[in-house]
Scaffold this active site. Structure first.
Site, PDB file in Angstrom:
ATOM      1  N   CYS A 130       0.831  -1.205   0.000  1.00 59.01           N
ATOM      2  CA  CYS A 130       0.000   0.000   0.000  1.00 59.01           C
ATOM      3  C   CYS A 130       0.864   1.252   0.000  1.00 59.01           C
ATOM      4  O   CYS A 130       1.357   1.677   1.059  1.00 59.01           O
ATOM      5  CB  CYS A 130      -0.925  -0.022   1.220  1.00 59.01           C
ATOM      6  SG  CYS A 130      -1.979   1.427   1.320  1.00 59.01           S
ATOM      7  N   CYS A 133      -0.544   4.122   2.138  1.00 59.66           N
ATOM      8  CA  CYS A 133      -0.352   3.980   3.589  1.00 59.66           C
ATOM      9  C   CYS A 133       1.100   4.207   3.978  1.00 59.66           C
ATOM     10  O   CYS A 133       1.377   4.832   5.002  1.00 59.66           O
ATOM     11  CB  CYS A 133      -0.742   2.572   4.056  1.00 59.66           C
ATOM     12  SG  CYS A 133      -2.155   1.853   3.230  1.00 59.66           S
ATOM     13  N   ASP A 134       2.047   3.694   3.190  1.00 65.72           N
ATOM     14  CA  ASP A 134       3.433   3.607   3.651  1.00 65.72           C
ATOM     15  C   ASP A 134       4.419   4.483   2.887  1.00 65.72           C
ATOM     16  O   ASP A 134       5.569   4.641   3.321  1.00 65.72           O
ATOM     17  CB  ASP A 134       3.923   2.147   3.532  1.00 65.72           C
ATOM     18  CG  ASP A 134       3.060   1.192   4.354  1.00 65.72           C
ATOM     19  OD1 ASP A 134       2.490   1.643   5.362  1.00 65.72           O
ATOM     20  OD2 ASP A 134       2.948   0.012   3.970  1.00 65.72           O
TER      21      ASP A 134
END
Ligand code: FAD
Ligand code: NAP
Length: 305
Positions: A130, A133-134
């Site tokens: 992701c 997200c990261d």
């Protein structure tokens, strides 16, 4: 007893809930996490009509907000079983059992893993699925993205906002992604490609990923490359394990429906990515959801339930 329960609050499920609720049905949407589904892992959506560009989580919230107004119950839980009792269905989630006259399955799809040494070991320590997200944790790093589809190219481009460089490794010499994404990637100064190659192993120190072994499928040669992170986008698997006993899926686990979203079991419908389908998009998911919401209403009226 609900008229309609929808499992999954991605774009397909949320649209089904909207349409069913606007037909004055008693509706619940059952979700195991935050509403939005895969949209929550998408940085920019540029192909949803009405928005030139919108972040996935923002679009998710815009779809979710009206549901409360139309009286949709938002239930939290991981559904583990569906029982068909004829005129009604029983849905079991986290020790609770819910009864419903119709069921709409909108459980979507989940990312596939590479299955190579080091992938599990370094999960969340350099291996990610992701970028949204990261990505911000990988500022000024050299990153590897695996895959050649829309996700790999789109999320690889997103990572250029943070990374020093983004290398995309693909098992063939042609991308599967949409042409517009391909053109952007080929033109981007931070993006380069390793063709006809696969990841053999992900390596690192005690803390995080440092290197990746890559095998060239044409020469069979394995070379070692320094990367600070690996983002894996090698496709999707259906989220259908918990209802495979209903026998409404194909061999791979995608649900088979007709164009009215009806499965082989009367009163059970399926929508969005979980369907056996060529195009898996937000637009197709919401289209399916609209059809199923209406079909649930007609089913209840026609059956006199
Ligand atoms: P999903 O979005 O997968 O939602 C399914 C929901 O069901 C999830 O919230 C899940 O938690 C829930 N669920 C599953 N099992 C259970 C259970 N047992 N109990 C309770 N809840 C459960 N499409 C586009 O059109 N434009 C894009 O730019 C775009 N970018 C993308 C980028 C990435 C990285 C990815 C992975 C996909 C992208 N897509 C894009 C595809 C798009 O996100 C999907 O086609 C769409 O989200 C499918 O919607 P859905 O509602 O069918 O399923
Ligand atoms: P996908 O389209 O199935 O692509 C997966 C990619 O990974 C393919 O290029 C495939 O190679 C490669 N691959 C598969 N298994 C592999 C392995 N074991 N090792 C190395 N490579 C492997 O999956 P996706 O890109 O995640 O997209 C999923 C769905 O979401 C699609 O319907 C897509 O259109 C949609 N989506 C849309 C957008 C958008 O509209 N902007 C963005 C993201 C996703 P091959 O090409 O050789 O098969």
């Amino acid at each position: 007893m609900y008229d309609t329960i929808i499992i999954g609050a991605g774009p397909a499920g949320m649209t089904a809930a909207l349409y069913a609720a606007r037909s004055n049905l008693k509706v619940a949407i059952l979700e195991q996490g935050a509403p939005g589904g895969q949209m929550n892992n998408t940085a920019d959506v540029e192909n949803y009509p009405g928005f030139e560009r919108i972040s996935g989580p923002e679009l998710a919230m815009k779809m979710f907000e009206p549901l409360e107004k139309f009286g949709v119950d938002h239930l939290y839980g991981i559904v583990t079983q569906i029982e068909d009792k004829g005129d009604y269905k029983v849905i079991r989630a986290d020790e609770q059992a819910y009864k419903t006259k119709t069921l709409i399955i909108a459980t979507g799809a989940k990312h596939r893993q590479l299955g190579v040494p080091g992938e599990e070991t370094y999960n969340s320590r350099g291996v990610s699925y992701c970028a949204v997200c990261d990505g911000a944790f990988f500022r000024n790093q050299d990153l590897l993205v695996v895959g050649g589809g829309d996700s790999a190219i789109e999320e690889g481009l997103f990572l250029t906002r943070f990374a020093n460089s983004v290398t995309i490794v693909h098992r063939r010499d042609q991308l599967r992604a949409q042409k517009i994404l391909q053109e952007r990637a080929f033109a981007h100064e931070k993006v380069s490609f390793i063709w006809d190659s696969v990841v053999e192993a992900i390596k690192g120190n005690d803390l995080k990923v440092t290197n990746v072994d890559i095998r060239n499928l044409k020469t069979n040669q394995v070379t070692n490359h320094a990367f600070g992170g690996v983002f894996v986008y090698v496709g999707l698997d259906p989220v259908s394990d918990f209802f495979r006993d209903l026998k409404i899926t194909d061999d791979e686990g995608w649900v088979v429906t007709d164009d009215r979203m009806r499965t082989a079991i009367p009163g059970i419908f399926a929508v969005g990515d979980i369907r056996q389908n060529q195009l898996r998009q937000i637009t197709t998911a919401v289209g399916n959801g609209a059809v199923a919401g209406q079909e649930a209403y007609h089913y209840i009226v026609d059956q006199g339930l």
